[in-house]
Design a protein around this motif. Structure first.
Motif, short mmCIF file in Angstrom:
data_model
loop_
_atom_site.label_atom_id
_atom_site.label_comp_id
_atom_site.label_asym_id
_atom_site.label_seq_id
_atom_site.Cartn_x
_atom_site.Cartn_y
_atom_site.Cartn_z
N CYS A 1 0.83 -1.20 0.00
CA CYS A 1 0.00 0.00 0.00
C CYS A 1 0.87 1.26 0.00
O CYS A 1 0.56 2.23 -0.71
CB CYS A 1 -0.93 -0.01 1.21
N ALA A 2 1.95 1.26 0.76
CA ALA A 2 2.86 2.41 0.78
C ALA A 2 3.45 2.65 -0.60
O ALA A 2 3.57 3.81 -1.04
CB ALA A 2 3.97 2.19 1.81
N GLU A 3 3.77 1.58 -1.29
CA GLU A 3 4.30 1.71 -2.65
C GLU A 3 3.26 2.34 -3.58
O GLU A 3 3.58 3.24 -4.36
CB GLU A 3 4.72 0.34 -3.19
N GLU A 4 2.02 1.89 -3.47
CA GLU A 4 0.94 2.46 -4.29
C GLU A 4 0.71 3.92 -3.94
O GLU A 4 0.64 4.79 -4.81
CB GLU A 4 -0.35 1.67 -4.09
N CYS A 5 0.60 4.22 -2.64
CA CYS A 5 0.34 5.59 -2.22
C CYS A 5 1.45 6.55 -2.63
O CYS A 5 1.19 7.69 -3.00
CB CYS A 5 0.15 5.66 -0.70
N SER A 6 2.67 6.08 -2.57
CA SER A 6 3.81 6.96 -2.88
C SER A 6 3.82 7.39 -4.35
O SER A 6 4.50 8.35 -4.70
CB SER A 6 5.13 6.30 -2.50
N GLN A 7 3.06 6.70 -5.19
CA GLN A 7 2.99 7.04 -6.61
C GLN A 7 2.03 8.20 -6.89
O GLN A 7 1.98 8.70 -8.01
CB GLN A 7 2.56 5.83 -7.43
N HIS A 8 1.27 8.62 -5.88
CA HIS A 8 0.28 9.67 -6.06
C HIS A 8 0.73 10.95 -5.35
O HIS A 8 1.33 10.90 -4.28
CB HIS A 8 -1.08 9.23 -5.52
N ASP A 9 0.42 12.09 -5.95
CA ASP A 9 0.83 13.38 -5.40
C ASP A 9 -0.06 13.88 -4.27
O ASP A 9 0.33 14.80 -3.55
CB ASP A 9 0.85 14.45 -6.51
N ALA A 10 -1.21 13.31 -4.10
CA ALA A 10 -2.16 13.79 -3.09
C ALA A 10 -1.53 13.72 -1.69
O ALA A 10 -0.82 12.76 -1.36
CB ALA A 10 -3.43 12.94 -3.12
N ASP A 11 -1.79 14.76 -0.90
CA ASP A 11 -1.24 14.81 0.45
C ASP A 11 -1.62 13.59 1.27
O ASP A 11 -0.79 13.03 2.00
CB ASP A 11 -1.71 16.08 1.18
N HIS A 12 -2.88 13.18 1.18
CA HIS A 12 -3.33 12.03 1.97
C HIS A 12 -2.56 10.77 1.60
O HIS A 12 -2.25 9.96 2.47
CB HIS A 12 -4.84 11.81 1.86
N CYS B 1 -0.05 8.80 4.13
CA CYS B 1 -0.33 7.38 4.29
C CYS B 1 0.93 6.55 4.03
O CYS B 1 1.27 5.66 4.81
CB CYS B 1 -1.47 6.97 3.35
N ALA B 2 1.64 6.84 2.96
CA ALA B 2 2.86 6.10 2.62
C ALA B 2 3.87 6.20 3.75
O ALA B 2 4.50 5.19 4.12
CB ALA B 2 3.44 6.61 1.31
N ASP B 3 4.03 7.37 4.32
CA ASP B 3 5.00 7.55 5.42
C ASP B 3 4.61 6.73 6.65
O ASP B 3 5.45 6.04 7.24
CB ASP B 3 5.10 9.02 5.81
N VAL B 4 3.35 6.80 7.03
CA VAL B 4 2.87 6.07 8.21
C VAL B 4 3.01 4.56 7.98
O VAL B 4 3.43 3.82 8.87
CB VAL B 4 1.41 6.45 8.53
N LEU B 5 2.69 4.12 6.78
CA LEU B 5 2.74 2.68 6.49
C LEU B 5 4.15 2.13 6.48
O LEU B 5 4.36 0.96 6.83
CB LEU B 5 2.04 2.39 5.16
#
Length: 118
Positions: A86-97, A101-105
């Motif tokens: 999930c962190a890998e997926e989230c890190s691909q998006h520019d959105a703040d959320h 999320c990527a950092d917390v995960l």
């Protein structure tokens, strides 16, 4: 009483276990937030799905750890893997959320890996 204060009162948990429970609870919250923010955007469907999976896994793992379940190590491994994906997926998006999320995960995955090996 805050969640951290409540977790600190569970005598059976080590400091490492307490940290993992707190990280799992934070991951649950941030993944629910991220998933909600992603809803309705077709390009964010995979992010939302992964966030919901992680939220369910981390919530369950925190509860299993708090009660000293023998299945906690198995869940820790699943949590670590799901958090990493999930962190890998989230890190691909520019959105703040997604970035939050990527950092917390990443932190959650690290402490869950430690619990899986404990």
């Amino acid at each position: 009483m805050s969640l951290a204060e409540t977790v600190s009162r569970i005598d059976s948990l080590s400091d490492d276990q307490r940290e993992c429970v707190e990280n799992c609870n934070e991951a649950t919250d941030v993944c629910e937030w991220c998933a909600d923010e992603c809803l309705g955007d077709p390009e964010m469907e995979e992010c939302a799905r992964l966030c919901r999976d992680v939220a369910d896994l981390t919530s369950m793992h925190a509860r299993f750890m708090a009660r000293g379940s023998a299945y906690s190590a198995i869940l820790a491994e699943a949590c670590a893997e799901a958090c990493e994906d999930c962190a890998e997926e989230c890190s691909q998006h520019d959105a703040d959320h997604c970035q939050v999320c990527a950092d917390v995960l990443q932190d959650c995955a690290e402490t869950c890996r430690q619990m899986a090996g404990a």
